[in-house]
Scaffold this motif. Structure first.
Motif, PDB file in Angstrom:
ATOM      1  N   LEU A 186       0.838  -1.213   0.000  1.00  0.00           N
ATOM      2  CA  LEU A 186       0.000   0.000   0.000  1.00  0.00           C
ATOM      3  C   LEU A 186       0.866   1.254   0.000  1.00  0.00           C
ATOM      4  O   LEU A 186       0.526   2.264  -0.615  1.00  0.00           O
ATOM      5  CB  LEU A 186      -0.951  -0.006   1.199  1.00  0.00           C
ATOM      6  CG  LEU A 186      -2.057  -1.064   1.170  1.00  0.00           C
ATOM      7  CD1 LEU A 186      -2.820  -1.065   2.482  1.00  0.00           C
ATOM      8  CD2 LEU A 186      -2.996  -0.843   0.001  1.00  0.00           C
ATOM      9  N   VAL A 214      -7.485   5.278   2.921  1.00  0.00           N
ATOM     10  CA  VAL A 214      -7.567   3.973   2.245  1.00  0.00           C
ATOM     11  C   VAL A 214      -6.619   2.985   2.916  1.00  0.00           C
ATOM     12  O   VAL A 214      -6.980   1.835   3.195  1.00  0.00           O
ATOM     13  CB  VAL A 214      -7.234   4.125   0.736  1.00  0.00           C
ATOM     14  CG1 VAL A 214      -7.103   2.764   0.071  1.00  0.00           C
ATOM     15  CG2 VAL A 214      -8.310   4.957   0.050  1.00  0.00           C
ATOM     16  N   VAL A 273      -1.333   5.029  -1.747  1.00  0.00           N
ATOM     17  CA  VAL A 273      -2.744   5.281  -1.443  1.00  0.00           C
ATOM     18  C   VAL A 273      -2.853   6.319  -0.326  1.00  0.00           C
ATOM     19  O   VAL A 273      -1.889   6.582   0.390  1.00  0.00           O
ATOM     20  CB  VAL A 273      -3.488   3.979  -1.028  1.00  0.00           C
ATOM     21  CG1 VAL A 273      -3.520   2.991  -2.165  1.00  0.00           C
ATOM     22  CG2 VAL A 273      -2.876   3.369   0.220  1.00  0.00           C
TER      23      VAL A 273
END
Ligand SMILES: [Zn+2]
Length: 119
Positions: free
Chosen positions: A67, A76, A72
């Motif tokens: 991630l 999120v 992101v």
């Protein structure tokens, strides 16, 4: 091989037959098949927390790194990590305990109540 199958099916570490869990987090105190007490001594399951912690770490860190590189937003990122944690908690909790009980049985074997009565 029989032990691995019992471990995967979350069965008793002594007889490899009896169910250990009654619900998602609930456990039998004794094996319904061989009668062995699962909590061998006070604080017996403390060691399974180390297994659970390590397993959680091994599962969540790759997701967090992925991630991070996907860039992101923090919202999120948080939602995905929290969702993954919630989804995996029952699985990790159960397998940490099962893994600990089976490892303990292999390293320091004990007999079932039935075997003890015979001998
Ligand atoms: Zn049993």
């Amino acid at each position: 091989m029989k032990r691995l199958w019992a471990l995967l099916r979350q069965r008793c570490p002594v007889c490899l037959q009896g169910q250990v869990f009654t619900s998602l987090f609930g456990m039998h105190t004794h094996c319904p098949v061989c009668g062995v007490k699962y909590e061998r001594e006070t604080g017996y399951f403390l060691n399974s927390m180390f297994i659970g912690y390590a397993a959680g770490f091994l599962v969540l860190v790759p997701t967090a790194v992925l991630l991070y590189f996907l860039d992101v937003s923090i919202l999120v990122f948080s939602l995905i990590i929290i969702g993954e944690t919630l989804l995996l908690t029952p699985l990790i909790f159960r397998y940490a305990r099962i893994l600990w009980m089976h490892a303990d049985q292999v390293l320091d074997p004990r007999k079932s109540e039935e075997q003890e009565r015979i001998s």
